[in-house]
Design a protein around this motif. Sequence first.
Motif, PDB file in Angstrom:
ATOM      1  N   LEU A 189      -5.318   5.854  -3.551  1.00 35.25           N
ATOM      2  CA  LEU A 189      -4.981   5.690  -2.143  1.00 35.25           C
ATOM      3  C   LEU A 189      -6.163   5.077  -1.409  1.00 35.25           C
ATOM      4  O   LEU A 189      -7.326   5.358  -1.707  1.00 35.25           O
ATOM      5  N   ASN A 190      -5.860   4.255  -0.419  1.00 39.86           N
ATOM      6  CA  ASN A 190      -6.873   3.428   0.233  1.00 39.86           C
ATOM      7  C   ASN A 190      -6.833   3.668   1.739  1.00 39.86           C
ATOM      8  O   ASN A 190      -6.156   4.579   2.221  1.00 39.86           O
ATOM      9  N   LYS A 191      -7.543   2.835   2.488  1.00 36.23           N
ATOM     10  CA  LYS A 191      -7.536   2.939   3.948  1.00 36.23           C
ATOM     11  C   LYS A 191      -6.168   2.570   4.505  1.00 36.23           C
ATOM     12  O   LYS A 191      -5.623   3.233   5.373  1.00 36.23           O
ATOM     13  N   ILE A 192      -5.584   1.484   3.970  1.00 39.68           N
ATOM     14  CA  ILE A 192      -4.242   1.045   4.353  1.00 39.68           C
ATOM     15  C   ILE A 192      -3.357   1.125   3.117  1.00 39.68           C
ATOM     16  O   ILE A 192      -3.633   0.478   2.102  1.00 39.68           O
ATOM     17  N   ASN A 193      -2.294   1.918   3.180  1.00 46.33           N
ATOM     18  CA  ASN A 193      -1.416   2.144   2.033  1.00 46.33           C
ATOM     19  C   ASN A 193       0.005   1.729   2.394  1.00 46.33           C
ATOM     20  O   ASN A 193       0.596   2.264   3.338  1.00 46.33           O
ATOM     21  N   ILE A 194       0.522   0.759   1.638  1.00 50.36           N
ATOM     22  CA  ILE A 194       1.848   0.219   1.916  1.00 50.36           C
ATOM     23  C   ILE A 194       2.797   0.652   0.798  1.00 50.36           C
ATOM     24  O   ILE A 194       2.533   0.411  -0.381  1.00 50.36           O
ATOM     25  N   PHE A 195       3.903   1.305   1.202  1.00 45.50           N
ATOM     26  CA  PHE A 195       4.916   1.739   0.240  1.00 45.50           C
ATOM     27  C   PHE A 195       6.178   0.913   0.458  1.00 45.50           C
ATOM     28  O   PHE A 195       6.769   0.932   1.544  1.00 45.50           O
ATOM     29  N   ALA A 196       6.559   0.162  -0.565  1.00 43.22           N
ATOM     30  CA  ALA A 196       7.746  -0.682  -0.489  1.00 43.22           C
ATOM     31  C   ALA A 196       8.780  -0.194  -1.494  1.00 43.22           C
ATOM     32  O   ALA A 196       8.475   0.568  -2.416  1.00 43.22           O
ATOM     33  N   GLY A 197      10.005  -0.659  -1.326  1.00 46.90           N
ATOM     34  CA  GLY A 197      11.076  -0.252  -2.229  1.00 46.90           C
ATOM     35  C   GLY A 197      12.383  -0.217  -1.483  1.00 46.90           C
ATOM     36  O   GLY A 197      12.416  -0.188  -0.247  1.00 46.90           O
TER      37      GLY A 197
END
Length: 714
Positions: free
Chosen positions: A400-408
């Motif tokens: 996990l990072n500073k900005i976490n993008i979850f797509a799907g």
Amino acid sequence: MIEEQKTKKSYHIKNFYLDPNNYRFVDQKNYKFIEPENITDEQVQKKARTFIEGNKRDNIQDLIDSFKTNGYVPVERIQVKSIGNNQYVVLEGNRRLSALQILFEEYEQERDIGKLNPSIFKKLEVEEHDKELEQTHMLVMGLKHIGSNKKWASINQAKFIRDYIDKFDGDTYDAEESACKTLGISKQKLRRFVKALSLIEQYQISDFGDQFTNDKFSLFEEIVKSPDIRVWLDWDDTEYNAKDIVNKERLFNWISFVEIDGEEEELILEPIITKSIEIRQLKIFINEEKALNIMEEYRDFTKGLINSKNKEQINIQESIGDLRNNIYSLLPYKDHMEFELKKELEEIYKEFIKIIPSKSTIWDKKATNNSIYFKTVNSHFNMLEIKKYKIFDNFKIEKLNKINIFAGYNNSGKTSLLEAIYILSKQNDMNSFLNILKLKNKFTSLDPIWLYNYIKNSDIDISGIFNKQNVSVQITSSKDKKAQKSDYLTTIEISSHIEKESYNSKTYISEYSSMVSVSIDEDVNLCRSMFKSPYFYNEDDLLLSHKSSVERKLFEKVKSFIKKIDSNINDIDLTNAYGMKRFLVDTELIKDRRIDLTSYGEGLQRVFEIALAFGYAKDGIVLIDEIETAIHHSLLIEFTRFIQELSNEFNVQVFITSHSKECIDAFIENQYNTQDISAYILENKENKISYKYSDGARLSQLLNSINIDIRGTK
């Protein structure tokens, strides 16, 4: 739908036999089970017919008269099954066969049988059931006499249901469920019948057993219906047995005649309890030993009531009973009341509704500033493990990072993942947990029954690493024996852990009473966190965000960004006009007044609310569900860059879900700290969630080289 093979056949009336084990008979005092091989015995059949006919043929005289007057009209054919040697026992239609047998005997004695055609005796048409389908036979019988207007007495129904469950329940067949669906009765009523029957059988082997009569069934039904009396009896729901032998014998004594030695002869004392309503009143003082002793000493139920500490409950019950009777007496005259009387009833109604119990609208508290565990945050979440939450089961996500993008695509768990992170950040904060349930389900308040059904089979177990320390939260629901209220439903417990420190919240949920915290540590949050969704509006969060943004000099930056979207906007201020806090906009388009921010499009409002959240969530996390919703694609590059700038300025970790390839592209195309981005494709395969990971640098290369769509492929 019961499916069964049935064959129409015709035989002489002498080929048919009454069923001596019919559930119509099982409540008879001298009833005994007849083995199949003895069904055709002459004495057995004579006894069965005596049961069916009743005194002076009272039970079947209506059929005899009908057959004589109208002839035999087979609206419903007699149902039979073969017992061999061309002989048949009746499954359904024992009364009809009995009436026909009497008329056949009269015919042979050359007596008048009216309009009944004697050919019926030689060729009685019946429906023969497959002899192997015993289970279906029983359900057909049950449909006739439990699920219709031709009901057996309650005790007969109870014995039928218990026999059916005992005979057919197994590893691959749920007899309870089958009986409920087929017979149209609730599982609660079914189990109440079986419990009552089991207690009756315990009564029948006691010293008072010979006193049982069928009209006592309602007493036993009321006994097992009461949770308080069941606890007092130490009732075992596995074995359907009252394990407290002393209290069981006391109860049996109360409902029975009792013999005592007198000076000259034996005395017989009347039962203390004879009515169902007395059982309902008994539960109010069943745990008051003093009142029970007085009741027993005088063998007077009323004296027990009078000496009860809870006698006001009796008065309430009696008053409600009087009220019910009075209302019923008024109903026939409702269309004949004069205007003045109706006005008087309206005034009474206004007083009446003040005492009607309403379901508790629980947990409508405002958001609060709880204790923040980590005063300094150098590292946010770098790992998350969801052992149990909604669709997630032993799911672990890393890097996990500073900005976490979850797509799907839909049903891949994106929103549920954000909820899990939010719940973990809130630790033992019951307020925040229940508030997110309320908002997400678009409730103005939480109904306790809904909450009970939601939480009872939905345990939660989430853990992770935050600021380089192990953190976790578990949320469970269970019954607590210490709960005293009669409307108690369940207890919700939150247990949270930060390294070796533990924090707990435990709260009773009742149907009509306010939620009660029974053991609670200080509410501790890992950090400040805020959940922003396009599907619910949280005014409390917005006001907290505004307050923090003003204090941290963010509000002016947000307004400057909003002005890029609409250059006609001069200023935005929070006002308290008419007792309502509203954001009003000063715009060039309307010179004489300011307009409400809600007059603008949802996209501008959403940018405003999301940006303000960073002021509140300093050193914490912001969770943004479906970030692109309502935001025009032309704003995405600038807005995603603004989010990343705020994330750095206020040390906020961001979790984002998105369906939009353009939005995901924007985080790369804005060319701001790509190394701070992690992207994940969530996939749901047969209700098992997995993911594919890409860091910002790799994602940038992929986007530039092959224009990859990380939302996933169908």
